[in-house]
Design an enzyme around this catalytic site. Structure first.
Site, PDB file in Angstrom:
ATOM      1  CD  GLU A 353      -3.320  -0.943   1.657  1.00 22.86           C
ATOM      2  OE1 GLU A 353      -3.666   0.194   2.036  1.00 22.86           O
ATOM      3  OE2 GLU A 353      -4.020  -1.951   1.821  1.00 22.86           O
TER       4      GLU A 353
HETATM    5  C1  LIG Z   1       2.860  -9.382  -0.249  1.00 20.31           C
HETATM    6  C2  LIG Z   1       2.454  -8.249  -1.126  1.00 20.31           C
HETATM    7  C3  LIG Z   1       1.095  -7.974  -1.288  1.00 20.31           C
HETATM    8  C4  LIG Z   1       0.693  -6.935  -2.135  1.00 20.31           C
HETATM    9  N1  LIG Z   1      -0.657  -6.715  -2.354  1.00 20.31           N
HETATM   10  C5  LIG Z   1      -1.027  -5.831  -3.317  1.00 20.31           C
HETATM   11  C6  LIG Z   1      -2.411  -5.712  -3.691  1.00 20.31           C
HETATM   12  O1  LIG Z   1      -3.302  -6.345  -3.115  1.00 20.31           O
HETATM   13  N2  LIG Z   1      -2.734  -4.870  -4.719  1.00 20.31           N
HETATM   14  C7  LIG Z   1      -1.785  -4.140  -5.378  1.00 20.31           C
HETATM   15  O2  LIG Z   1      -2.144  -3.419  -6.305  1.00 20.31           O
HETATM   16  N3  LIG Z   1      -0.468  -4.215  -5.024  1.00 20.31           N
HETATM   17  C8  LIG Z   1      -0.071  -5.047  -4.023  1.00 20.31           C
HETATM   18  N4  LIG Z   1       1.256  -5.161  -3.695  1.00 20.31           N
HETATM   19  C9  LIG Z   1       2.247  -4.299  -4.348  1.00 20.31           C
HETATM   20  C10 LIG Z   1       2.853  -3.235  -3.402  1.00 20.31           C
HETATM   21  O3  LIG Z   1       1.916  -2.208  -3.155  1.00 20.31           O
HETATM   22  C11 LIG Z   1       4.153  -2.746  -4.064  1.00 20.31           C
HETATM   23  O4  LIG Z   1       5.098  -3.791  -3.880  1.00 20.31           O
HETATM   24  C12 LIG Z   1       4.658  -1.455  -3.476  1.00 20.31           C
HETATM   25  O5  LIG Z   1       3.822  -0.377  -3.796  1.00 20.31           O
HETATM   26  C13 LIG Z   1       6.087  -1.108  -3.912  1.00 20.31           C
HETATM   27  O6  LIG Z   1       6.289  -1.332  -5.275  1.00 20.31           O
HETATM   28  P1  LIG Z   1       7.562  -2.191  -5.740  1.00 20.31           P
HETATM   29  O7  LIG Z   1       7.625  -3.393  -4.874  1.00 20.31           O
HETATM   30  O8  LIG Z   1       7.478  -2.372  -7.205  1.00 20.31           O
HETATM   31  O9  LIG Z   1       8.813  -1.304  -5.359  1.00 20.31           O
HETATM   32  P2  LIG Z   1       9.537  -0.093  -6.245  1.00 20.31           P
HETATM   33  O10 LIG Z   1       8.489   0.860  -6.616  1.00 20.31           O
HETATM   34  O11 LIG Z   1      10.291  -0.791  -7.328  1.00 20.31           O
HETATM   35  O12 LIG Z   1      10.489   0.488  -5.185  1.00 20.31           O
HETATM   36  C14 LIG Z   1      11.785  -0.042  -4.889  1.00 20.31           C
HETATM   37  C15 LIG Z   1      12.438   0.867  -3.833  1.00 20.31           C
HETATM   38  O13 LIG Z   1      12.592   2.197  -4.358  1.00 20.31           O
HETATM   39  C16 LIG Z   1      11.951   3.144  -3.516  1.00 20.31           C
HETATM   40  N5  LIG Z   1      11.352   4.202  -4.336  1.00 20.31           N
HETATM   41  C17 LIG Z   1      10.679   4.069  -5.519  1.00 20.31           C
HETATM   42  N6  LIG Z   1      10.270   5.263  -5.961  1.00 20.31           N
HETATM   43  C18 LIG Z   1      10.679   6.191  -5.042  1.00 20.31           C
HETATM   44  C19 LIG Z   1      10.554   7.600  -4.914  1.00 20.31           C
HETATM   45  N7  LIG Z   1       9.902   8.340  -5.832  1.00 20.31           N
HETATM   46  N8  LIG Z   1      11.078   8.210  -3.827  1.00 20.31           N
HETATM   47  C20 LIG Z   1      11.717   7.473  -2.882  1.00 20.31           C
HETATM   48  N9  LIG Z   1      11.877   6.136  -2.932  1.00 20.31           N
HETATM   49  C21 LIG Z   1      11.348   5.498  -3.995  1.00 20.31           C
HETATM   50  C22 LIG Z   1      10.864   2.328  -2.777  1.00 20.31           C
HETATM   51  O14 LIG Z   1      10.491   2.938  -1.560  1.00 20.31           O
HETATM   52  C23 LIG Z   1      11.580   0.999  -2.573  1.00 20.31           C
HETATM   53  O15 LIG Z   1      12.422   1.077  -1.447  1.00 20.31           O
HETATM   54  C24 LIG Z   1       1.679  -6.151  -2.808  1.00 20.31           C
HETATM   55  C25 LIG Z   1       3.040  -6.424  -2.608  1.00 20.31           C
HETATM   56  C26 LIG Z   1       3.426  -7.456  -1.804  1.00 20.31           C
HETATM   57  C27 LIG Z   1       4.895  -7.735  -1.647  1.00 20.31           C
END
Ligand SMILES: Cc1cc2nc3c(=O)[nH]c(=O)nc-3n(C[C@H](O)[C@H](O)[C@H](O)COP(=O)(O)OP(=O)(O)OC[C@H]3O[C@@H](n4cnc5c(N)ncnc54)[C@H](O)[C@@H]3O)c2cc1C
Length: 373
Positions: A353
């Site tokens: 989230e």
């Molecule tokens: C178990 C699990 C359940 C989930 N359930 C759902 C769900 O029900 N529905 C849904 O839609 N999604 C879901 N997700 C997705 C979740 O919301 C995303 O994993 C999350 O938003 C982060 O995206 P990412 O993992 O691609 O990380 P990235 O966006 O690739 O980020 C990687 C790193 O870079 C940092 N970063 C990226 N951009 C910036 C910025 N602009 N400024 C500072 N730091 C930044 C992040 O904080 C992180 O540390 C789920 C994920 C997991 C693991």
């Protein structure tokens, strides 16, 4: 009343089976049915649609108890609300009348699909498309890591309806589990919250009726932002319930464990660790309760309160659960005791989230706006 019912379900149904569900990575269908039977499934759904008529504060109270038992199970319940919010926020009267009563009774279960392989924090990168063909939308694309996928009956998902319009080119839709062209990927194997189910949603020429559009075309990201503002205090309170459980285990253990001829709680170093755990979590609880009440009272001004409580409480839970393993030390590291699971479960709260970095961005942006007024 909400706390009493949720506490009873937690103590009698969740805690006894949490280790087994975690070990087997099994979805808690029976427990979620119990929650429905206890009339807690529709806490945040309006009374005219069969719900309890509460708001964010009411769901927070229930989630705090469930998370004290198991964050994997509580996450499944929280993601059901997350999948339902877009319909409450932006659905037509007909859409609400169709979906909210079975969601309120617990007969239906929901999920929320935004994330894709190349669109996590940057939701604007989504590639899933929806094209109108006669009286039907045709969806193509893949959503990743969707909680409750494969278990839910309905999915509120985001797709691009007009790429040229950027952020105003996204729309939200309801997809039902039996819709043609809709399928799931394999279940993900995770570090924590292993009782929850996480899968891909796959749309291959998936055809859905025209009236499954949630709100107006092009308002998808607005509905997503409102949805997440409403739901983040739910994640924050999962952290509070979890940290409370870790503190309870730690104090109980510290009173029983004898080293150097004394219970380890008599050592000031251990007492200070426990004191900090309690202080931090009490502060987190107060902030989440305040944010939940603020959101209900000020629906147009919720982003800062929502993000602040998510960051603070989830960082506290990560620290408190890690310290709980420290208090139990070698025993804490073993599966026989519940605190290692609590530490594994805590990590996701800082990620899903919206990561805590993104939440800090939101708070920073809101401060910038406030001080320009
Ligand atoms: C178990 C699990 C359940 C989930 N359930 C759902 C769900 O029900 N529905 C849904 O839609 N999604 C879901 N997700 C997705 C979740 O919301 C995303 O994993 C999350 O938003 C982060 O995206 P990412 O993992 O691609 O990380 P990235 O966006 O690739 O980020 C990687 C790193 O870079 C940092 N970063 C990226 N951009 C910036 C910025 N602009 N400024 C500072 N730091 C930044 C992040 O904080 C992180 O540390 C789920 C994920 C997991 C693991």
């Amino acid at each position: 009343m909400i706390v009493d019912v949720a506490k009873q379900i937690t103590d009698e149904k969740i805690i006894p089976c949490r280790a087994e569900l975690d070990e087997k990575e099994e979805f808690p269908s029976d427990i979620l049915l119990e929650i429905g039977k206890a009339d807690l499934a529709g806490l945040y759904i309006q009374e005219e649609y069969g719900g309890f008529g509460g708001g964010i504060f009411e769901i927070v109270l229930a989630l705090e108890q469930f998370a004290r038992g198991c964050v994997g199970i509580a996450t499944s319940f929280a993601a059901n609300a997350l999948g339902t919010f877009p319909i409450i926020i932006a659905g037509s009267d007909e859409m609400k009348a169709k979906y909210l009563p079975p969601l309120a009774s617990g007969e239906y279960f929901a999920a929320f699909g935004l994330t894709e392989a190349n669109a996590g924090s940057d939701a604007s990168g989504i590639q899933t498309t929806a094209v109108l063909d006669g009286d039907e939308w045709v969806l193509n694309g893949t959503k990743q890591w969707i909680t409750n996928a494969g278990e839910a009956n309905i999915y509120t998902i985001v797709a691009m309806t007009d790429r040229n319009k950027g952020a105003r080119g996204a729309s939200m839709f309801v997809v039902e589990d039996k819709d043609p062209g809709f399928s799931y990927g394999v279940k993900e194997i995770k570090l924590g919250i292993r009782a929850s189910s996480t899968r891909e949603l796959i749309f291959k020429d998936c055809r859905i009726p025209k009236d499954r559009l949630i709100g107006r075309k092009g308002t998808g990201f607005i509905t997503v932002m409102k949805t997440l503002d409403n739901s983040r205090p739910g994640i924050a309170i999962l952290a509070v319930g979890l940290a409370q459980a870790a503190l309870d285990e730690s104090v109980t253990y510290a009173k029983q464990r004898i080293q150097f001829g004394k219970p380890i709680i008599s050592f000031q170093a251990v007492q200070h660790l426990l004191a900090d755990m309690a202080i931090q979590n009490e502060a987190a609880r107060a902030l989440v309760y305040q944010a939940a009440k603020h959101i209900s009272a000020h629906p147009k001004d919720m982003s800062k309160a929502s993000s602040m409580c998510k960051v603070f409480a989830t960082d506290v839970a990560m620290k408190v659960t890690t310290d709980a393993v420290q208090v139990l030390a070698g025993y804490g590291y073993m599966r026989e005791y519940p605190v290692e699971k609590m530490m594994r479960d805590a990590k996701i709260l800082q990620i899903y989230e919206g990561t805590n970095q993104i939440q800090r961005n939101v708070v920073g942006q809101e401060l910038n706006k406030e001080y320009n007024k």
